[in-house]
Design an enzyme around this catalytic site. Structure first.
Site, short mmCIF file in Angstrom:
data_model
loop_
_atom_site.label_atom_id
_atom_site.label_comp_id
_atom_site.label_asym_id
_atom_site.label_seq_id
_atom_site.Cartn_x
_atom_site.Cartn_y
_atom_site.Cartn_z
N CYS B 87 -1.88 6.65 -1.89
CA CYS B 87 -1.58 6.19 -0.54
C CYS B 87 -0.46 7.03 0.07
CB CYS B 87 -1.25 4.70 -0.58
SG CYS B 87 -1.32 3.90 1.03
N HIS B 193 -5.78 1.94 -3.91
CA HIS B 193 -4.72 1.61 -4.86
C HIS B 193 -5.28 1.14 -6.20
CE1 HIS B 193 -1.12 1.54 -2.14
NE2 HIS B 193 -2.07 1.45 -1.22
N GLU B 195 -3.73 0.70 -8.86
CA GLU B 195 -2.77 -0.19 -9.53
C GLU B 195 -2.92 -1.63 -9.06
OE1 GLU B 195 -2.05 1.64 -7.00
OE2 GLU B 195 -0.43 0.80 -5.79
#
Lengths: 765, 217
Positions: B87, B193, B195
Site C-alpha cells: 500500500c 494488504h 497482513e
C-alpha cells in the site's frame, strides 16, 4: 447601542455579576474571555448538570466514571478499556468535512489522554432528506472528513448509523464514539500535581482557528436570519498527521513514566487544560502566554488563551524528566515548549495566573477551580409541550395500518438502503481486530492493541438512537433505545458492560427542550438500571435548532459489551448457513426448507389481543411512509427484558442459531428483508406466515428474528423456556422470493438490487 | 532458523503492528526500524508497511523516499535483498524509483476499504513464489491512491512483472494491476494488504500464502 463585552462573549448579565463577585473586582477582558469559554454550555454543562447527577454511574468494572476525559472500565486480565462519546454537530453544519474530522480528532485525544491506544471509532450521523442538494453536500463532506482524518491517523472506523429525517435539515448531528485499550497500570488522569512541576505544551502551534468555538458556535442556535457562514472562523481545522505523531509521542511518554498528568486541549483550549488540570489537583498554575508557540503574528493574549487549534496536549512533567520527555517529542517531530508551572495554593485557593513573560506583567489572575467548577448551575424551567397528548392521538400511524395491505411491497422497498457507500470510505480493519464489520449491527472486535497484553476477549460496540420514539415519549423512548443497544450487544455474544451517551437536543431556553432533557435522563437511568449497566461518560449537545425549530430529542446511546472468547462463532444477520469453505455463496442444500424463522420474545404476533403491544408510534413505517409523528410506543415487559438479553447472549454462542437480526428500525419486515439481502450471492428467500400488519412494522427492542435449523428448534425452545422467554414460528426459509403471506412478494434478486443502488443513487442524484 | 524481517516505520505509518503480527503468525521474527536511522543490512527481508508516511504530504511516498533509512534500503535491493512494499509502502517504492510506474488517486475519487478478489499472475517474485499463477485470492484493499499507471505498461507485461491483478478493477489501475515486481523479482509492491488476511475470524487467511513466500529461504 453597543452591547457590553460580556454579552458579545455569550455571558449573561447575572454571570458577569457572579464573576465580579468571585474576583472581588471588575474582571479584565482576558479574564472575561476565559470565563466566557469555560462557562459556555459546551464546557460547563450548566443547563444539564443538575439532571445528569441522576444517572447511575457505579459498577464493578468502572475504574473511571463521568467527569474525566473518558470513562474507563476494567476488562480483566490487566487490561482496561477507555470509552467516550462526543458531538461535533455545530461545526459540521458550517463546514462538514473539517467539522466531522476535528470531531474525530478531538475524541481520540480524550482517549489517549487516559493512557489508552485508540483502536476504534464509530460515527452515528443524522442529516436531512437526501433529495436536497445541501444535505447531500453535508453527508458527502461529513463522511469525507471522518474518512480522511480517521484513516490517516490510523484508527479504524468500525461502525455507526445513518438517520435521515427532516428535523436535521438545518442542523445535522455528527456524533462520534471512540474506544481505546490500555494496560490497567498505565491509567493516568488529567491532574497537575506536584508544585514546581512543569506544564509542557505538545503538538501543533496555536493559531486563530476555533476561537470561541464552544461559546459562539456550540452554545447558540442556528438561524438563517444570521449569517451562519460568518461563524466559519470558529470552526477548527484538523491535521491527522500531527495527531498521529502526537498519539505515538504521548503513548511513549506514558510508557516511559515521564509524565505525572496529561490533558488534551479541546474546547476552550489552553484556558481549559490549565485550569482543569490545576483544579483537579487542588493547586494553581502560572502560565507564560509568550511561551506558547503561535501560528501567526500579532495574536492577542485573548486569542492565544481561547484558541481551539487542534492536535495539542498539555503534559505535566517534573523538571528532572523534562529533557528526556522533550527527546521523545523530538523523535516524533512533535513540538514541545514549557508554558507554565504548577503553583501552591494561596489562602487555600489554587490560582491560574497568566503572565506576559515570566516576571512580566500579570495579565489574568483567577481561581483555577472557579473556571472549571464554579460555573452557575441552571435548573431551567421545563414543561411538557401543550397539546402533546392530543397530537399523539391525532397523528397515530396505527390509523393507517389497513392501507399497507395494498402497498406493502413498495413500502418495504422504499425502506431498504445499503450503507456501504459510507463505510467503504473508512478503514475499518486496522489492528486486525474487526470480527464483525460495519453494516451488520454491533461491531465485534478482538480486545487487542499494540503495546497491550493480548487477551482472548472481544469487545462489542454499538451506537443507537431513535428520535422517532423519543419525540413521542423522551423518557420511555430512551428506555427502549437503551434496550435496543443491549440487544445489539447480546446478539454478538457479548455482555453489556457500560454506556456512554450523547444527548442531542434543541435550545435549552425552551421549556419543552428542558422537559425532554430531564425525561431522557430519567429514561436512561431506568434503562441502565434495568440492564444493570453504568453510565461512564456522556456529552450533552444543546442548541441543535434551526430558525427557532428544535430538532427531535435525539439521545444516542453508545454501549460496550465484553465477550470472553473472540474466537467463538456468532451468527450473522442471514437466513441460511454458508458452507465452511466459501464466504460468498450459500449452501444449496439448505434451500429446501430446513430452516425456520422465529420471533424470539413476546408477545404473540398472531393474537389480536396483542395489538396494543405492537404500536407504531415513532416507527420508521409511520414516519417515513406516512409522515405521521404521533402514536404510541410498543409496550415491553420490563421484568422479562434482562432475562431476554441473557438468553440472546447465551444463544449467540450456542451454535443453534443460523442467523439473526434485531427488530429495530423498520420492524420485523425490514429485519427479515435485510437478512435476505445479507445472504449475498446465491441468497435465499423466505415465506412469512400471515399476521396482522402492525406486527410486521412495529419496532420491538429486545427481540430478534432468528433462522434456526429445524433439527435445533427443540433445543432453542427449551433454552428460551428456561428463561421464560416466549418464541413464535413466523415463517420458513427457502425459495427465490421473500413472501409475506397476505401482503405480497418480492424477488430476492430484485430486493438486493434495489438495496444496492438506494443510497449511492441518492448521493449522486 | 526463523527468518528476520525488518519493518520500516515512518512517522504516519500505521500498519507496522499488523505486519508484525502476520510475520509472527508465520513463524518469523519482525523488527521495527525507525526511518531516521541508517539501515543495517542484517535482515533476510524488509517490509515497507502501509499507512500515511509523513502524512502523505505533497504526494504519497514523495517525502518518505528522502528518509535516511531509504539509502541503505535501496542498496539492499540493488544487492538482491528482498523488499516488499504494501500500500503506502508500494507508493514509496515507486517514488524512490525502486519499482516502475506511479499510483494515482482512485477512479471515483474516494477512499476504498473492502475485500477484493485478485489473481496471482506470477510466481517469479519473493512475495508470490509459493503461489501457483492463476490462483485467485481474497485480500482487503484500503487506499485512496491505488490507481496504478505506467507509460511502459506493455514492457512490464511482456517481462512478466505483473504479479497480482484485480478480478474486478476497483480503482482504475491500468490493466487491473494490483501488484508488480522488479526485473529480478526481489522487490515487490502491491496495494492489497496480505497482513490483514491471516485469520478466518477476521475475514480470511489468503494473506498467509504471501508471507509464506517471503519467509521461505
Amino acid at each position: 447601542m453597543d452591547i457590553a463585552l460580556h454579552q458579545s462573549l455569550g455571558l449573561t448579565d447575572d454571570e458577569f455579576e457572579l464573576i465580579h463577585e468571585i474576583q472581588g473586582r471588575e474582571p479584565n477582558d482576558l479574564e472575561l474571555a476565559m470565563y466566557s469559554v469555560m462557562w459556555s454550555e459546551h464546557c460547563s454543562y450548566k443547563s444539564s448538570r443538575i439532571h445528569l447527577k441522576r444517572l447511575p454511574t457505579k459498577g464493578e468494572r468502572v475504574l473511571v466514571g463521568p467527569g474525566e476525559n473518558a470513562g474507563v472500565i476494567d476488562a480483566g486480565d490487566g487490561v482496561a478499556v477507555a470509552i467516550r462519546m462526543e458531538s461535533h454537530n455545530h461545526p459540521s453544519a458550517i463546514e462538514p468535512a473539517q467539522g466531522a474530522a476535528t470531531g474525530a480528532g478531538g475524541i481520540l485525544r480524550d482517549i489517549f489522554t487516559m493512557g489508552a491506544r485508540p483502536i476504534a471509532i464509530m460515527d452515528p450521523l443524522y442529516v436531512g432528506p437526501l433529495d436536497n442538494p445541501r444535505q447531500r453536500y453535508l453527508l458527502e463532506g461529513i463522511v469525507r472528513g471522518i474518512s480522511s482524518y480517521g484513516n490517516s491517523v490510523g484508527v479504524p472506523t468500525v461502525g455507526g448509523e445513518l438517520h435521515v429525517e427532516n428535523c436535521y435539515s438545518g442542523n445535522p448531528l455528527v456524533n462520534v464514539l471512540c474506544v481505546g485499550v490500555l494496560p490497567t497500570e498505565r491509567l493516568v488522569l488529567g491532574k497537575a500535581s506536584g508544585v514546581g512541576n512543569l506544564a509542557l505544551l505538545l503538538g501543533s502551534s496555536t493559531g486563530r482557528d476555533g476561537i470561541g468555538g464552544v461559546s459562539v458556535l456550540a452554545s447558540a442556535a442556528f438561524d438563517s436570519s444570521n449569517n451562519d457562514e460568518a461563524k466559519l472562523p470558529s470552526v477548527q481545522v484538523g491535521d491527522p498527521f500531527e495527531e498521529k505523531r502526537l498519539i505515538e509521542a504521548c503513548l511513549e511518554l506514558l510508557d516511559s513514566g515521564l509524565v505525572v498528568g496529561i490533558q488534551d486541549l479541546g474546547g476552550a483550549g489552553i484556558t481549559c487544560a490549565t485550569s482543569e488540570t490545576a483544579s483537579r489537583a487542588g493547586l494553581g498554575m502560572d502560565v507564560d502566554v509568550n511561551a506558547i508557540i503561535r501560528r501567526e503574528p500579532n495574536m492577542s493574549p485573548v486569542e492565544v488563551m481561547t484558541s481551539e487549534s487542534q492536535e495539542r496536549m498539555l503534559a505535566i512533567v517534573t523538571p528532572e524528566n523534562l529533557e528526556m520527555a522533550q527527546k521523545i517529542c523530538d523523535k516524533w517531530e512533535v513540538r514541545s515548549s514549557v508554558i507554565g508551572h504548577v503553583t501552591a495554593c494561596e489562602k487555600s485557593v489554587g490560582r491560574l495566573r497568566v503572565f506576559d513573560g515570566f516576571g512580566g506583567q500579570l495579565l489574568a489572575d483567577v481561581p483555577a477551580s472557579s473556571l472549571a467548577e464554579d460555573a452557575p448551575l441552571y435548573d431551567r424551567d421545563k414543561m411538557k409541550p401543550l397539546n402533546f397528548d392530543e397530537d399523539l392521538k391525532r397523528f397515530d400511524p396505527m390509523e393507517r395500518i389497513e392501507s399497507t395491505k395494498s402497498h406493502f411491497r413498495d413500502e418495504l422497498l422504499s425502506l431498504v438502503m445499503n450503507p456501504s457507500w459510507i463505510y467503504r470510505q473508512y478503514d475499518h480493519q486496522l489492528f486486525l481486530n474487526t470480527i464483525k464489520s460495519p453494516g451488520t449491527g454491533a461491531a465485534l472486535l478482538r480486545l487487542h492493541a499494540p503495546g497491550v497484553k493480548s487477551t482472548k476477549k472481544a469487545i462489542a460496540l454499538t451506537t443507537d438512537g431513535n428520535p422517532g420514539w423519543c419525540a413521542i415519549d423522551p423518557h420511555y423512548g430512551t428506555v427502549l433505545t437503551t434496550i435496543e443497544a443491549a440487544t445489539n450487544i447480546a446478539i454478538v455474544g457479548a455482555n453489556p458492560e457500560a454506556v456512554v451517551n450523547c444527548l442531542n437536543l434543541g435550545n435549552p431556553e425552551h421549556k419543552e427542550v428542558m422537559w425532554q432533557l430531564s425525561s431522557i435522563v430519567d429514561g436512561l437511568s431506568e434503562g441502565c438500571d434495568l440492564l444493570g449497566v453504568p453510565v461512564v461518560g456522556g456529552n450533552v449537545s444543546l442548541y441543535n435548532a434551526h430558525n427557532g425549530k428544535d430538532i427531535d430529542p435525539t439521545p444516542v446511546i453508545g454501549m460496550i459489551g465484553i465477550s470472553e472468547d473472540y474466537s467463538a462463532k456468532v451468527p450473522d444477520p442471514i437466513l441460511a448457513a454458508r458452507p465452511p469453505d466459501s464466504s460468498s455463496s450459500l449452501d444449496p442444500d439448505n434451500k429446501g426448507g430446513q430452516y425456520s424463522l422465529f420471533l424470539i420474545g413476546g408477545p404473540d404476533p398472531f393474537t389480536a389481543s396483542s395489538k396494543t403491544k405492537f404500536q407504531l408510534g415513532g416507527s420508521r413505517w409511520g414516519r417515513q411512509i406516512h409522515e405521521l409523528h404521533g402514536g404510541y410506543l410498543p409496550e415491553i415487559n420490563r421484568d422479562e427484558i434482562p432475562y431476554q438479553i441473557e438468553l440472546l447472549k447465551t444463544l449467540a454462542t450456542s451454535g443453534n442459531i443460523v442467523g439473526w437480526q434485531d427488530i429495530g428500525d423498520g420492524g420485523m419486515a425490514l429485519a427479515i428483508a435485510e437478512m435476505v439481502i445479507a445472504g449475498g450471492n446465491g441468497h435465499v428467500g423466505a415465506t412469512i406466515s400471515e399476521m396482522p400488519a402492525y406486527a410486521l412494522w412495529s419496532e420491538l427492542p429486545g427481540r430478534v428474528v432468528a433462522s434456526i435449523a429445524n433439527t435445533k428448534v427443540s433445543q432453542v425452545m427449551s433454552l428460551a423456556n428456561s428463561k421464560g422467554t416466549p418464541i413464535y414460528n413466523v415463517g420458513q426459509v427457502g425459495g427465490d422470493y421473500l413472501v409475506f403471506e397476505g401482503f405480497g412478494k418480492i424477488g430476492v434478486t430484485e430486493l438486493t438490487q434495489y438495496w444496492n443502488v438506494s443510497l449511492s443513487s441518492k448521493i449522486f442524484a | 532458523m526463523a527468518s528476520d524481517v525488518g519493518i520500516v516505520v515512518f512517522p504516519g505509518t500505521n500498519c507496522e503492528f499488523d505486519v508484525l503480527e502476520a510475520i509472527d503468525a508465520s513463524g518469523a521474527n519482525g523488527h521495527l526500524l525507525w526511518h531516521g536511522e541508517s539501515f543495517v543490512p542484517k535482515y533476510d527481508s524488509v517490509v515497507l508497511a502501509g499507512g500515511f508516511a509523513h502524512g502523505d504530504y505533497l504526494r504519497p511516498g514523495a517525502i518518505a523516499r528522502f528518509s535516511k533509512i531509504m539509502e541503505g534500503i535501496s542498496k539492499f535491493g540493488a544487492d538482491g535483498g528482498k523488499i516488499v512494499g504494501i500500500c503506502n509502502g508500494f507508493q514509496i517504492l515507486t517514488e524512490a524509483g525502486l519499482l516502475p510506474g506511479a499510483l494515482q488517486k482512485n477512479r471515483g475519487l474516494t477512499f476504498i476499504c473492502e475485500k477484493v478478489n485478485l489473481e496471482v499472475t506470477s510466481d517469479k517474485s519473493c512475495f508470490t513464489k509459493a503461489i501457483s499463477p492463476g490462483t485467485v485470492v481474497t485480500l482487503p484493499i484500503n487506499h485512496f491512491s491505488g490507481n496504478y499507471t505506467n507509460e511502459n505498461v506493455d514492457e512490464l507485461e511482456a517481462n512478466g512483472q505483473v504479479v497480482l491483478r484485480y478480478c474486478d478493477n476497483p480503482n482504475g489501475s491500468v490493466n487491473s494491476i494490483a501488484g508488480i515486481r522488479n526485473d529480478r523479482g526481489n522487490i515487490v509492491g502491491l496495494m492489497p494488504h496480505p497482513e490483514r488476511a491471516i485469520s478466518e475470524i477476521t475475514g480470511g487467511s489468503d494473506g498467509l500464502l504471501f508471507w509464506k513466500s517471503l519467509l521461505e529461504t
